[in-house]
Design an enzyme around this catalytic site. Structure first.
Site, PDB file in Angstrom:
ATOM      1  N   ASN A   1      47.594  36.490  42.068  1.00  0.00           N
ATOM      2  CA  ASN A   1      46.512  36.055  42.942  1.00  0.00           C
ATOM      3  C   ASN A   1      45.526  35.221  42.135  1.00  0.00           C
ATOM      4  OD1 ASN A   1      44.449  37.927  41.779  1.00  0.00           O
ATOM      5  ND2 ASN A   1      45.810  39.482  42.636  1.00  0.00           N
ATOM      6  N   HIS A   2      44.441  34.803  42.766  1.00  0.00           N
ATOM      7  CA  HIS A   2      43.530  33.840  42.144  1.00  0.00           C
ATOM      8  C   HIS A   2      42.411  34.474  41.318  1.00  0.00           C
ATOM      9  CE1 HIS A   2      45.452  30.572  44.260  1.00  0.00           C
ATOM     10  NE2 HIS A   2      45.266  31.180  45.419  1.00  0.00           N
TER      11      HIS A   2
END
Length: 219
Positions: free
Chosen positions: A26-27
């Site tokens: 994920n970011h």
């Protein structure tokens, strides 16, 4: 105010391998978790930071444990116990593939869709909240949401069994993931405290001061 106390902080994303080449993630940048670890250390705590893969530099004076995956993060957290404080700021992947391929998964010219089977990763926050005699005195989680931020976070607080939840909106237009600022809701058994938008360093300092005040009340 936190001298003599041990703190465990998790930060960053986890990388869940699909094969030797690819992974899902994920970011999360890890910035908020690293800032919390630094703030707790400044208040005198002995800090262990369990970090997923980030671009951030180690913080002098803090014990760093670098791990790639959710399963390894849980193992590192359990090895760091006992602790007085646990802050789970990492954005842990909810799933991993049921069977990691030992070879690179090849694209097939006659197949437009590839199906992968996923299973749930261990729930680190819930596990730390249910450690029995080894449970940290204060367990704090984060809820990264894209909708119904407050109601989803309140549900998570009850479901996980932790003491506090810090909830934030991580929708793409907020710039929270990877950015320098955060807007948080601090939720506990007494209700919701809405924090104004501030830098992640400022949020970490505010949280750490609140932790110190809470532990002072409990002694």
């Amino acid at each position: 105010p936190l001298s003599g106390l041990k703190a465990l902080v998790t930060a960053g994303p986890t990388h869940e391998a699909l094969d030797p080449v690819r992974y899902i993630a994920n970011h999360s940048s890890g910035k908020q978790g690293y800032a919390i670890a630094a703030a707790l250390y400044k208040l005198g705590a002995e800090v262990t930071l369990v970090s997923g893969p980030t671009q951030l530099k180690p913080i002098p004076g803090i014990q760093h444990v670098d791990i790639p995956s959710a399963q390894e993060m849980l193992s590192a957290c359990e090895q760091a116990l006992p602790a007085d404080i646990a802050v789970c700021a990492a954005a842990v992947a909810d799933w991993r593939v049921a069977e990691q391929s030992p070879e690179k998964i090849k694209k097939k010219s006659d197949q437009d869709v590839t199906t992968l089977n996923f299973i749930q990763n261990p729930d680190i926050l819930a596990t730390l909240s249910k450690q029995g005699p080894k449970r940290p005195g204060l367990v704090i989680g984060f809820a990264a949401e894209t909708e119904k931020v407050e109601s989803n976070a309140k549900s998570k607080l009850k479901r996980k069994g932790c003491d506090w939840i810090l909830a934030n909106d991580v929708s793409p237009d907020t710039g929270t993931f990877g950015g320098e600022n955060n807007t948080l809701l601090m939720i506990d058994g007494n209700g919701t405290d809405r924090w104004n938008k501030m830098t992640k360093d400022a949020a970490a300092e505010k949280l750490s001061r609140r932790i110190a005040d809470q532990l002072k009340l409990n002694t």
